[in-house]
Design an enzyme around this catalytic site. Structure first.
Site, PDB file in Angstrom:
ATOM      1  N   ASP A  29       0.867  -1.184   0.000  1.00 12.44           N
ATOM      2  CA  ASP A  29       0.000   0.000   0.000  1.00 12.44           C
ATOM      3  C   ASP A  29       0.906   1.238   0.000  1.00 12.44           C
ATOM      4  O   ASP A  29       1.862   1.324   0.767  1.00 12.44           O
ATOM      5  CB  ASP A  29      -0.895  -0.001   1.247  1.00 12.44           C
ATOM      6  CG  ASP A  29      -2.021   1.011   1.141  1.00 12.44           C
ATOM      7  OD1 ASP A  29      -3.195   0.601   1.197  1.00 12.44           O
ATOM      8  OD2 ASP A  29      -1.742   2.230   1.007  1.00 12.44           O
ATOM      9  N   ILE A  30       0.616   2.180  -0.873  1.00  9.25           N
ATOM     10  CA  ILE A  30       1.462   3.362  -1.059  1.00  9.25           C
ATOM     11  C   ILE A  30       1.320   4.356   0.105  1.00  9.25           C
ATOM     12  O   ILE A  30       2.173   5.230   0.293  1.00  9.25           O
ATOM     13  CB  ILE A  30       1.140   4.040  -2.425  1.00  9.25           C
ATOM     14  CG1 ILE A  30       2.319   4.841  -2.937  1.00  9.25           C
ATOM     15  CG2 ILE A  30      -0.112   4.876  -2.366  1.00  9.25           C
ATOM     16  CD1 ILE A  30       3.489   4.004  -3.342  1.00  9.25           C
ATOM     17  N   GLU A  88     -12.252   3.678  -1.100  1.00  9.83           N
ATOM     18  CA  GLU A  88     -11.441   4.547  -1.965  1.00  9.83           C
ATOM     19  C   GLU A  88     -11.266   3.975  -3.373  1.00  9.83           C
ATOM     20  O   GLU A  88     -11.403   4.694  -4.352  1.00  9.83           O
ATOM     21  CB  GLU A  88     -10.072   4.752  -1.298  1.00  9.83           C
ATOM     22  CG  GLU A  88      -9.189   5.785  -1.975  1.00  9.83           C
ATOM     23  CD  GLU A  88      -7.789   5.833  -1.345  1.00  9.83           C
ATOM     24  OE1 GLU A  88      -7.684   5.758  -0.095  1.00  9.83           O
ATOM     25  OE2 GLU A  88      -6.824   5.929  -2.106  1.00  9.83           O
ATOM     26  N   HIS A  93     -10.252  -5.689  -2.569  1.00 11.43           N
ATOM     27  CA  HIS A  93      -8.902  -5.898  -2.038  1.00 11.43           C
ATOM     28  C   HIS A  93      -8.943  -6.164  -0.544  1.00 11.43           C
ATOM     29  O   HIS A  93      -9.824  -5.699   0.163  1.00 11.43           O
ATOM     30  CB  HIS A  93      -7.989  -4.707  -2.343  1.00 11.43           C
ATOM     31  CG  HIS A  93      -8.533  -3.371  -1.916  1.00 11.43           C
ATOM     32  ND1 HIS A  93      -9.473  -2.690  -2.636  1.00 11.43           N
ATOM     33  CD2 HIS A  93      -8.276  -2.603  -0.833  1.00 11.43           C
ATOM     34  CE1 HIS A  93      -9.764  -1.549  -2.032  1.00 11.43           C
ATOM     35  NE2 HIS A  93      -9.061  -1.473  -0.921  1.00 11.43           N
ATOM     36  N   HIS A  95      -6.649  -5.711   2.886  1.00 13.52           N
ATOM     37  CA  HIS A  95      -5.498  -5.060   3.513  1.00 13.52           C
ATOM     38  C   HIS A  95      -4.891  -6.035   4.509  1.00 13.52           C
ATOM     39  O   HIS A  95      -5.601  -6.537   5.405  1.00 13.52           O
ATOM     40  CB  HIS A  95      -5.932  -3.829   4.323  1.00 13.52           C
ATOM     41  CG  HIS A  95      -6.484  -2.689   3.530  1.00 13.52           C
ATOM     42  ND1 HIS A  95      -5.733  -1.579   3.206  1.00 13.52           N
ATOM     43  CD2 HIS A  95      -7.720  -2.453   3.022  1.00 13.52           C
ATOM     44  CE1 HIS A  95      -6.486  -0.711   2.537  1.00 13.52           C
ATOM     45  NE2 HIS A  95      -7.708  -1.224   2.409  1.00 13.52           N
TER      46      HIS A  95
HETATM   47  P1  AMP Z   1      -9.841   1.431   0.449  1.00 11.60           P
HETATM   48  O1  AMP Z   1     -10.448   1.392  -0.949  1.00 11.60           O
HETATM   49  O2  AMP Z   1     -10.570   2.394   1.346  1.00 11.60           O
HETATM   50  O3  AMP Z   1      -9.720   0.065   1.054  1.00 11.60           O
HETATM   51  O4  AMP Z   1      -8.371   2.019   0.306  1.00 11.60           O
HETATM   52  C1  AMP Z   1      -7.594   1.834  -0.848  1.00 11.60           C
HETATM   53  C2  AMP Z   1      -6.148   1.679  -0.471  1.00 11.60           C
HETATM   54  O5  AMP Z   1      -5.402   1.656  -1.668  1.00 11.60           O
HETATM   55  C3  AMP Z   1      -5.582   2.826   0.397  1.00 11.60           C
HETATM   56  O6  AMP Z   1      -4.988   2.287   1.570  1.00 11.60           O
HETATM   57  C4  AMP Z   1      -4.565   3.487  -0.519  1.00 11.60           C
HETATM   58  O7  AMP Z   1      -3.415   3.958   0.170  1.00 11.60           O
HETATM   59  C5  AMP Z   1      -4.201   2.350  -1.477  1.00 11.60           C
HETATM   60  N1  AMP Z   1      -3.740   2.818  -2.780  1.00 11.60           N
HETATM   61  C6  AMP Z   1      -4.345   3.703  -3.604  1.00 11.60           C
HETATM   62  N2  AMP Z   1      -3.632   3.882  -4.731  1.00 11.60           N
HETATM   63  C7  AMP Z   1      -2.532   3.082  -4.602  1.00 11.60           C
HETATM   64  C8  AMP Z   1      -1.392   2.824  -5.434  1.00 11.60           C
HETATM   65  N3  AMP Z   1      -1.233   3.409  -6.632  1.00 11.60           N
HETATM   66  N4  AMP Z   1      -0.454   1.964  -4.984  1.00 11.60           N
HETATM   67  C9  AMP Z   1      -0.598   1.351  -3.789  1.00 11.60           C
HETATM   68  N5  AMP Z   1      -1.651   1.553  -2.963  1.00 11.60           N
HETATM   69  C10 AMP Z   1      -2.605   2.407  -3.361  1.00 11.60           C
END
Ligand code: AMP
Length: 129
Positions: A29-30, A88, A93, A95
């Site tokens: 995760d970035i 988001e 996905h 975590h």
């Molecule tokens: P959520 O959809 O709320 O579970 O969160 C999406 C997750 O994806 C967040 O923790 C972001 O930091 C992560 N994220 C978004 N874009 C990227 C990326 N390009 N590379 C890695 N992680 C990402």
């Protein structure tokens, strides 16, 4: 339109890759809650995790299990936490978050890491796969 995660799978957007199979992909995760915070995704683009077909859902859990075992060996922590949110990015996905304290499970507490640190963490996790 392809999700940002589909673009990561295709290589259009870079990622700190941990593992890949025919159907699944894992990467750091970035914007991590804690060092080693990893995302496991199905290559199949489905928004909500409980809308996945059963085989893909079970496959994602098996894949996440494999990654979590390596993560726990690679990153000092009390345990690996598993969370599903998805507010988001509309691409299912999981975590996986190495936890030391309850704060590490909060998505308001974020770590700032340099590219070299992400690289080193990804390499370490990969070495335990
Ligand atoms: P959520 O959809 O709320 O579970 O969160 C999406 C997750 O994806 C967040 O923790 C972001 O930091 C992560 N994220 C978004 N874009 C990227 C990326 N390009 N590379 C890695 N992680 C990402």
């Amino acid at each position: 339109m392809a999700t940002i995660f589909t673009k990561i799978i295709s290589g259009e957007i870079p990622s700190y890759k941990i593992a890949e199979t025919e159907d699944f992909y894992a990467f750091l995760d970035i914007n991590p809650n804690a060092e080693g915070h990893t995302l496991c995704i199905p290559k199949k683009e489905v928004n909500k995790i409980f809308d996945l077909d059963e085989a893909t859902y079970i496959g994602l859990m098996k894949f996440s299990h494999r990654i979590a075992i390596a993560l726990e060996k690679a990153i000092p922590c009390k345990r690996i936490g598993m969370t599903v949110i998805g507010l988001e990015v509309p691409h299912a996905h999981v975590h996986l978050i190495p936890l030391q304290t309850m704060e590490d499970a909060l998505f308001s507490n974020k770590q700032k890491l340099e590219p070299e640190e992400f690289e080193a963490i990804a390499n370490k996790i990969t070495s335990f796969l």
